[in-house]
Write an enzyme that holds these catalytic residues in place. Sequence first.
Site, PDB file in Angstrom:
ATOM      1  N   SER A  96      40.532  44.501  34.285  1.00 18.11           N
ATOM      2  CA  SER A  96      39.358  44.314  35.103  1.00 18.11           C
ATOM      3  C   SER A  96      38.725  45.658  35.451  1.00 18.11           C
ATOM      4  O   SER A  96      38.526  46.498  34.599  1.00 18.11           O
ATOM      5  CB  SER A  96      39.771  43.547  36.357  1.00 18.11           C
ATOM      6  OG  SER A  96      39.095  42.340  36.459  1.00 18.11           O
ATOM      7  N   HIS A 150      36.945  41.872  31.138  1.00 14.62           N
ATOM      8  CA  HIS A 150      36.255  40.591  31.299  1.00 14.62           C
ATOM      9  C   HIS A 150      34.995  40.758  32.141  1.00 14.62           C
ATOM     10  O   HIS A 150      34.661  41.850  32.592  1.00 14.62           O
ATOM     11  CB  HIS A 150      37.191  39.522  31.882  1.00 14.62           C
ATOM     12  CG  HIS A 150      37.619  39.756  33.300  1.00 14.62           C
ATOM     13  ND1 HIS A 150      38.351  38.853  34.029  1.00 14.62           N
ATOM     14  CD2 HIS A 150      37.440  40.806  34.144  1.00 14.62           C
ATOM     15  CE1 HIS A 150      38.587  39.309  35.238  1.00 14.62           C
ATOM     16  NE2 HIS A 150      38.038  40.497  35.340  1.00 14.62           N
TER      17      HIS A 150
END
Length: 246
Positions: free
Chosen positions: A82, A104
């Site tokens: 992340s 993501h």
Amino acid sequence: MIYIDVKGEVVASGNEWLYSWYGIQATSPSQITRALKGANGQPVTIKINSGGGDVFAGCEIYNELKSYSGEVTIEIHGLCASIASVIAMAGNCKMSPLGEIMIHNVSTSTSGDYRDMEHSVEVLKKANKTIANAYILKTGMSEEDAYKLMDKETWLTADEALELGLVDEIMYSDEKVDKSLLNSLKNNAITFCNTVGKIDNNLLAKFKNYKPKINHPVIKNNNQDDFLVQKNKAKLQLLKLKGGIQ
């Protein structure tokens, strides 16, 4: 060489105390800023093992590292997911063969009518563009390729990250990336959250308003047992606020 940890949840400055209170690892921009000031231009190594966290906190850490006057080396020791993967783009990056990178899209929670939903979509798209810039600047990949990685929630081993140019070297190995070769091959061939898991923001707000009656162990007859009992009661209250127990 100065070593600085980026471990656990990436949180906004001022929220570290809650994570520290419960023994949960967390890293904030203010912690990194203090560490860099203390390093005073000396070479620093940033050791990452984090599932991500607050987007803007992570971006602030990235900017602090990019603007640091000394040499910055990044070492990915475990999970780098992340927004932590964005932080990893801030310097020469080495990755353990046991590590993983996860990339993501930015996510958030919202409520309201269709106008609120449409607004959230536009804001999220712009946030994704911001995040993608870190991968693009590091690797030279196209914006489209960066978006594809983010859309798929891509998990990468050290070898895969090296091939994409997200890392420069695999630790404990002499293998280093030749970015010019990789780019040549690619040209010829073809409150937001960006985290794996975190304490919910609503829970944070509830807990900040909760004031457990904890007697300081030094003030109350230096009674460590009493302090631990009261701390456990506070933990129980946190679980109740989270809805884990009745």
